[in-house]
Design a protein around this motif. Structure first.
Motif: not given
Lengths: 391, 377
Positions: A144-153
């Motif tokens: 994704s475009s950031n660490k937060l969303v990538s981590g959750v995904a």
């Protein structure tokens, strides 16, 4: 330029690494156990064991009751270290901005690599295939475009699959997910508060104005506000090696007895302190981690400025943290002490009085010498009471 | 209130005041300067409640009066104006108009009545101190004063005049600078012994900077203040707690390992070697052997550095750790070509002093640092 951040997580990393080393473990329920005793705590479980109800944090007897064919193996720190290094090396071939996080997890910044490597989704899929083909490790990937969303995904994606959240879709992707997936909600008190407020999904939090979140969660309200909208500007930072000392002890019996818990803490302090003094350094930060009989995990950190290497000093400064951790009145099963922010043991002597802790350090060093020569149990130091003047 | 003053005259006095006023204070009046126009000229007054400063400036007074204005702002305004005469005029209750050629300013002030009062500047029995010698002595101790220490008396230097002897001592708890000198003055009946705030010492050093060899300043005690009169300026300082540490006990009386060394070489070597010492501790190791001093530093994150100096030493080998900054401060506070170090062991304070004897006795005591693998008994 559009940011593209990848989060890669090897599925049940300690188990996967052991399976690379011993292929006969594949497809069988496996658990990693810190030591061989009935009270020992399980630290990681394979998907097969998870399916039978075994969870990390359970003690051996509980896990055995749920899964009789459970295979228990001790953790192999060297093997895990090699695997982590190989994983980092492999990812670093695609981008210089690689940040190893928890065991078997990596953030990689693919921003600006599309002209060289092609679309970031293709690059991520290529990395995933390569991790499996070269290292034999199954992993899930969030992009994704950031660490937060990538981590959750990454967390909600099954092994060997990839989730790509396109820029602009962050908030809508997070909306239907449980609130507990947000990093700001991992702290148990905040999690309970969200449950009390009936905020179960991320969209429930996102619907609230900032002022109400601040009212309920004080300064953490702003973090929740941003995270619920999928906003995170934190950069991917290449890792800097931070040495630490980690010592743990599983109690012979679950206990809430202050004397037993303090004695266990003192034992850990003595062990950790010995490593500190042997390395000629002092610790400026310490964390006490405990796991209760109900499997719940809690931790407390203490700043020890300007750093200490004396057992008594360390113990007295950690006692309040232990008291806070036992406030829940649930018996403790396992305790761990982590000493970080290690500094060289250089100390400026004082002109007009002895620097505090000088005698304590001298005694600790003398005990270290005796134990090194005659064995661990030849001498024991009485744990000081946490009050002043005790020795 | 109305007066005309030359820019150069006012600017030099305003520059002196800047060190006194508090910039970040909870009392806005303390960031202000009191301007008093009277028959004798223009008086500038500043205080932070601990240190007070009064100075005078020649001015042509048309109308007497007083006003407070932001000290930093009035300094910036005056500095920006062209050379020549500046006219100041109070308008309204607290506004000060400034005019110079085509430029006009209007500064908002605060009521002059709110400005804290300073102690009387009249001294009953002042002692006259030679400016040049006092300047030299302050420069030798001021760096050893703690900036912000919970032990209040360590935030200042001990200023003592007993008989004909002036003594200054400063310490931060890890090092101590001591200097004493017999002055050509009339012996005092009642001596002065005060712990003078670091800020006062720094401001006094600034005031003394422009004075000549033969100039003198007056000094005395008023109530619980010590007062220094330098030319037209008066610096007052509230006494700090008088329990200054018993410094006499830590002045070493041993002479185990005496080393003579070139001062500039020592300072330069320390500066080089300390580049690779820990940022926090600045620790360096002195390894002393026959005719040889090896200075080394070692930081796990940065690397290692070492330098060997030829010294005048015939004794046994000894290894001691020091904070490089402390030794550099000592070497830079002197102008003599050679210095002497007297060391004992890694747990005992080292003594540093100029090799040549002069009228002023100077001793600098530094406690060692425990380096890796060392431990005090």
């Amino acid at each position: 330029m559009e940011r593209r951040i990848l989060h890669l997580q090897v599925t049940t990393f300690p188990v996967s690494v052991q399976r690379v080393h011993d292929p006969s473990l594949r497809g069988r329920p496996v658990a990693i156990l810190s030591r061989r005793s009935a009270r020992a705590v399980i630290t990681a479980v394979s998907q097969e064991a998870h399916g039978d109800g075994v969870r990390a944090g359970m003690c051996l007897s509980e896990a055995r009751a749920l899964c009789r064919r459970l295979i228990l193996i001790p953790p192999d720190a060297n093997l895990q270290k090699c695997a982590r290094a190989a994983l980092t090396r492999l990812t670093a071939a695609y981008t210089p901005l690689v940040e190893p996080v928890v065991a078997g997890g990596i953030f990689a910044d693919l921003t600006g690599t599309s002209r060289l490597l092609g679309a970031s989704r293709d690059t991520a899929a290529h990395i995933q295939r390569e991790v499996f083909s070269r290292l034999n490790l199954p992993c899930s990937i969030g992009l994704s475009s950031n660490k937060l969303v990538s981590g959750v995904a990454c967390r909600i994606t099954p092994a060997r699959e990839l989730a790509d959240v396109r820029p602009g879709d962050e908030a809508s992707f997070l909306s239907p997910l449980p609130a507990s997936l947000l990093p700001a909600v991992r702290q148990s008190r905040r999690r309970h508060l969200l449950t009390d407020l009936n905020l179960r999904r991320i969209l429930d939090i996102a619907a609230l104005p900032l002022s109400r979140l601040l009212l309920a969660f004080q300064r953490h309200g702003y973090t929740l506000f941003r995270q619920s909208r999928g906003q995170d500007d934190s950069p991917v930072r290449p890792s800097t090696r931070q040495p630490l000392i980690r010592v743990e002890e599983t109690l012979a019996q679950e206990s809430l007895d202050d004397d037993i818990l303090r004695a266990t803490l003192f034992l850990l302090v003595e062990r950790g302190g010995r490593f500190l003094r042997r390395g000629g350094c002092r610790a400026a930060t310490a964390h006490v981690h405990v796991r209760g009989g109900d499997g719940r995990y809690a931790a407390r950190g203490v700043r020890l400025e300007p750093g200490t290497a004396g057992d008594r000093d360390l113990f007295l400064r950690l006692c309040p943290a232990l008291a806070a951790l036992t406030a829940r009145r649930v018996r403790i099963r396992w305790m761990e002490l982590v000493l970080t922010d290690l500094r060289a043991q250089e100390q400026q002597l004082a002109l007009f009085h002895h620097a505090p802790g000088t005698r304590d350090r001298a005694l600790s060093r003398a005990l270290d010498c005796i134990r090194q020569r005659y064995g661990e149990d030849v001498v024991r130091r009485r744990g000081p009471a946490p009050g002043p003047g005790a020795a | 209130m109305e007066f005309i003053v030359k820019k150069e005259d006012l600017l030099s006095q305003l520059a002196l005041v800047q060190g006194i006023v508090e910039r970040k204070t909870t009392m806005p009046i303390l960031s202000h300067l009191l301007l008093v126009a009277d028959k004798e000229g223009l008086q500038l007054v500043a205080t932070d409640l601990e240190v007070g400063f009064r100075t005078r400036c020649e001015a042509s007074i048309s109308r007497t009066g007083e006003i407070t204005v932001p000290a930093r702002k009035v300094f910036d305004v005056v500095r920006s104006l062209p050379r020549g005469e500046i006219q100041f005029r109070r308008s309204g209750d607290h506004d000060l108009g400034i005019e110079c050629e085509q430029s006009k300013f209007m500064l908002r002030g605060l009521p002059a009545a709110d400005f804290p009062s300073l102690p009387e500047t009249a001294l009953k029995d002042p002692v006259q101190l030679p400016a040049a010698q006092l300047r030299e002595m302050i420069a030798r101790v001021i760096f050893a004063i703690t900036v912000d220490d919970p032990v209040y008396s360590l935030n200042g230097a001990l200023f003592s005049v007993e008989g004909k002897t002036l003594t200054l001592v400063a310490t931060d708890g890890h090092r101590l600078a001591y200097t004493s000198r017999e002055l050509d003055i009339k012996p005092l009946k009642k001596g002065i012994r005060q712990v003078v705030h670091r800020k006062t010492m720094a401001e006094l050093l600034k005031l003394l900077a422009d004075l000549d060899e033969e100039d003198q300043i007056s000094c005395g005690e008023v109530d619980n203040h010590i007062l220094f009169r330098v030319d037209r300026s008066v610096l007052t300082s509230r006494s700090l707690e008088k329990s200054f540490p018993a410094y006499e006990k830590v002045l070493p009386d041993f002479d185990d390992h005496q080393i003579g060394i070139d001062r500039e070489l020592l300072a330069a070597a320390l500066k080089r070697v300390s580049l690779l010492s820990s940022e926090r501790s600045r620790a360096v190791r002195f390894d002393l052997s026959k005719d040889r001093l090896e200075i080394t530093s070692n930081s796990p994150d940065l690397g290692e550095a070492s330098e060997v100096l030829t010294v005048d030493y015939k004794g046994k080998g000894v290894a001691i750790g020091f904070n490089a900054r402390y030794v550099i401060d000592f070497a830079e506070s002197l102008s003599c070509p050679r210095v002497r170090m007297i060391l004992k062991d890694s747990n005992t304070q080292g003594l540093f002093l100029p090799e040549e004897e002069s009228d002023a006795e100077y001793r600098y005591v530094v406690m060692p640092m425990q380096l890796r693998g060392e431990e005090a008994d």
